[in-house]
Scaffold this active site. Structure first.
Site, PDB file in Angstrom:
ATOM      1  N   ASN A 110       0.832  -1.202   0.000  1.00 27.68           N
ATOM      2  CA  ASN A 110       0.000   0.000   0.000  1.00 27.68           C
ATOM      3  C   ASN A 110       0.864   1.248   0.000  1.00 27.68           C
ATOM      4  O   ASN A 110       1.977   1.253   0.515  1.00 27.68           O
ATOM      5  CB  ASN A 110      -0.926   0.010   1.211  1.00 27.68           C
ATOM      6  CG  ASN A 110      -1.895  -1.146   1.183  1.00 27.68           C
ATOM      7  OD1 ASN A 110      -2.113  -1.730   0.129  1.00 27.68           O
ATOM      8  ND2 ASN A 110      -2.464  -1.474   2.316  1.00 27.68           N
ATOM      9  N   ASP A 112      -0.657   4.207   1.054  1.00 27.62           N
ATOM     10  CA  ASP A 112      -1.508   5.170   1.751  1.00 27.62           C
ATOM     11  C   ASP A 112      -0.941   5.694   3.069  1.00 27.62           C
ATOM     12  O   ASP A 112      -1.483   6.629   3.658  1.00 27.62           O
ATOM     13  CB  ASP A 112      -2.910   4.566   1.974  1.00 27.62           C
ATOM     14  CG  ASP A 112      -2.872   3.221   2.705  1.00 27.62           C
ATOM     15  OD1 ASP A 112      -2.047   3.043   3.620  1.00 27.62           O
ATOM     16  OD2 ASP A 112      -3.695   2.342   2.351  1.00 27.62           O
ATOM     17  N   HIS A 127       5.922  -0.343  -2.572  1.00 32.06           N
ATOM     18  CA  HIS A 127       5.497   0.368  -3.782  1.00 32.06           C
ATOM     19  C   HIS A 127       5.551   1.886  -3.586  1.00 32.06           C
ATOM     20  O   HIS A 127       4.865   2.625  -4.274  1.00 32.06           O
ATOM     21  CB  HIS A 127       4.099  -0.083  -4.198  1.00 32.06           C
ATOM     22  CG  HIS A 127       4.054  -1.534  -4.610  1.00 32.06           C
ATOM     23  ND1 HIS A 127       2.889  -2.234  -4.760  1.00 32.06           N
ATOM     24  CD2 HIS A 127       5.044  -2.407  -4.901  1.00 32.06           C
ATOM     25  CE1 HIS A 127       3.166  -3.482  -5.123  1.00 32.06           C
ATOM     26  NE2 HIS A 127       4.460  -3.611  -5.206  1.00 32.06           N
ATOM     27  N   CYS A 135       9.321  16.190  -8.252  1.00 34.51           N
ATOM     28  CA  CYS A 135       9.467  16.800  -9.578  1.00 34.51           C
ATOM     29  C   CYS A 135      10.368  15.935 -10.442  1.00 34.51           C
ATOM     30  O   CYS A 135      11.479  15.583 -10.042  1.00 34.51           O
ATOM     31  CB  CYS A 135      10.063  18.202  -9.446  1.00 34.51           C
ATOM     32  SG  CYS A 135      10.475  18.928 -11.055  1.00 34.51           S
ATOM     33  N   CYS A 159       5.951  21.929 -10.784  1.00 31.36           N
ATOM     34  CA  CYS A 159       6.880  22.100  -9.660  1.00 31.36           C
ATOM     35  C   CYS A 159       7.053  23.584  -9.310  1.00 31.36           C
ATOM     36  O   CYS A 159       7.297  24.407 -10.200  1.00 31.36           O
ATOM     37  CB  CYS A 159       8.218  21.485 -10.031  1.00 31.36           C
ATOM     38  SG  CYS A 159       9.510  21.748  -8.823  1.00 31.36           S
ATOM     39  N   CYS A 162      11.303  24.577  -9.491  1.00 31.69           N
ATOM     40  CA  CYS A 162      11.964  24.905 -10.763  1.00 31.69           C
ATOM     41  C   CYS A 162      10.996  25.596 -11.731  1.00 31.69           C
ATOM     42  O   CYS A 162      11.379  25.968 -12.837  1.00 31.69           O
ATOM     43  CB  CYS A 162      12.581  23.653 -11.397  1.00 31.69           C
ATOM     44  SG  CYS A 162      11.388  22.440 -11.991  1.00 31.69           S
ATOM     45  N   SER A 202      -4.114 -10.072  -2.543  1.00 33.28           N
ATOM     46  CA  SER A 202      -4.449 -11.181  -3.441  1.00 33.28           C
ATOM     47  C   SER A 202      -3.212 -12.021  -3.766  1.00 33.28           C
ATOM     48  O   SER A 202      -3.325 -13.057  -4.399  1.00 33.28           O
ATOM     49  CB  SER A 202      -5.056 -10.631  -4.730  1.00 33.28           C
ATOM     50  OG  SER A 202      -4.146  -9.755  -5.361  1.00 33.28           O
ATOM     51  N   ALA A 227     -10.022 -11.651   2.406  1.00 34.25           N
ATOM     52  CA  ALA A 227     -11.445 -11.811   2.097  1.00 34.25           C
ATOM     53  C   ALA A 227     -11.697 -12.963   1.133  1.00 34.25           C
ATOM     54  O   ALA A 227     -12.741 -13.602   1.181  1.00 34.25           O
ATOM     55  CB  ALA A 227     -11.995 -10.506   1.521  1.00 34.25           C
ATOM     56  N   GLU A 228     -10.737 -13.205   0.261  1.00 34.26           N
ATOM     57  CA  GLU A 228     -10.925 -14.223  -0.778  1.00 34.26           C
ATOM     58  C   GLU A 228      -9.754 -15.203  -0.744  1.00 34.26           C
ATOM     59  O   GLU A 228      -8.684 -14.856  -0.244  1.00 34.26           O
ATOM     60  CB  GLU A 228     -10.918 -13.560  -2.159  1.00 34.26           C
ATOM     61  CG  GLU A 228     -12.061 -12.615  -2.383  1.00 34.26           C
ATOM     62  CD  GLU A 228     -11.924 -11.951  -3.744  1.00 34.26           C
ATOM     63  OE1 GLU A 228     -12.854 -12.091  -4.553  1.00 34.26           O
ATOM     64  OE2 GLU A 228     -10.886 -11.312  -4.002  1.00 34.26           O
TER      65      GLU A 228
END
Ligand code: NAD
Ligand code: ZN
Length: 261
Positions: A110, A112, A127, A135, A159, A162, A202, A227-228
């Site tokens: 994530n 977030d 990630h 920039c 930006c 610059c 997943s 969940a799956e």
């Protein structure tokens, strides 16, 4: 909708809690599912965002480079949701397991920042982070919130340092390399882990999905909360199907004595 967790399976909960209680250097791996209960849609799975947008298109470096304004108009809607989101009981549970000495770290797909908000101390963002913007010309950084504040007046955003460079969130888009240091750190922790706790993913995106295999090969038991079903369920010591915001706190209740964590 993600169904509420079934109340049965006490045996599986006890089994998973026992494995977590015995761990001293567990590694958690999380994905979009752990933030679903914070109101952030997942890419795949029930209510998945991928049913509304073409994921590869709107999340690829190529798309960003071709049309930053189109990229930012999608990112604007989704980014605002993420900026307003609060950690849920699942994020807090993982922080409590680290605090109690069972988890060494959380590796997350994530972007977030909610694990950090919940108090997890060692968070490996595989990630990247969506909270910062960089920039592409001069490398200057700004907060995502500051850029969002001027999107209504400036699309795509430029930006300030610059005076013209394109701004891109410091997340890893399709077509970009994984951050080398974070990836190496996660693989080292998986190699040394005495427990692998997977939640809300997943396990479809590599190399993150490789981490449970590394831990398994090193002898760590695998616990999956999702969940799956995932392709790794058959390798797991325990699979708990349901909402991570419900199941992870149930595990903490069993592992961390009341008043601690
Ligand atoms: P994914 O979207 O591929 O899979 C999410 C999984 O979570 C699914 O298997 C789904 O069944 C499960 N799930 C949904 N709600 C759940 C809940 N409440 N409790 C437990 N499980 C739940 O996510 P992914 O595997 O993490 O990979 C997609 C990529 O998209 C990631 O690499 C990530 O970078 C990015 N992404 C990030 C966010 C975020 O930062 N919050 C959100 C969406 C996508
Ligand atoms: Zn610049």
């Amino acid at each position: 909708m993600v169904p509420h967790s079934e109340a049965e399976r006490p045996h599986d909960l006890e089994l998973a809690a026992g494995l977590i209680a015995a761990a001293r250097r567990g590694l958690a791996l999380t994905g979009a599912g752990v933030s679903q209960e914070s109101g952030i849609p997942t890419f795949r799975g029930p209510d998945g965002l991928w049913r509304r947008y073409d994921p590869v298109k709107v999340s690829s470096l190529e798309y960003f480079m071709q049309d930053p304004a189109a990229y930012w108009s999608v990112a604007r809607e989704r980014g605002q949701l993420v900026l307003q989101a609060l950690p849920n009981a699942g994020h807090h549970a993982l922080a409590a397991l680290e605090e109690a000495g069972h988890l060494a770290a959380v590796a997350t797909q994530n972007t977030d920042g909610l694990h950090l908000d919940a108090g997890s101390r060692r968070v490996i963002e595989l990630h990247g982070s969506g909270r910062t913007v960089r920039c592409l010309d001069c490398g200057a950084r700004e907060t995502r919130a500051a850029v969002h504040a001027r999107l209504a007046a400036e699309m795509p955003p430029r930006c300030l340092a610059c005076g013209g460079g394109h701004l891109k969130p410091t997340t890893i888009l399709f077509g970009e390399p994984m951050p080398a240091a974070a990836t190496a750190e996660a693989f080292e922790l998986a190699q040394a882990a005495d427990l692998m706790l997977v939640a809300g993913t997943s396990l479809a995106v590599y190399p993150a999905a490789q981490l449970p295999l590394v831990a398994l090969e090193a002898g760590a038991p695998l616990v999956i909360v999702n969940a799956e079903p995932t392709p790794f369920d058959r390798f797991a010591a325990v699979v708990l199907h349901g909402r991570s915001g419900e199941i992870l706190p149930q595990l903490v209740e069993r592992v961390v004595p009341a008043g601690r964590g």
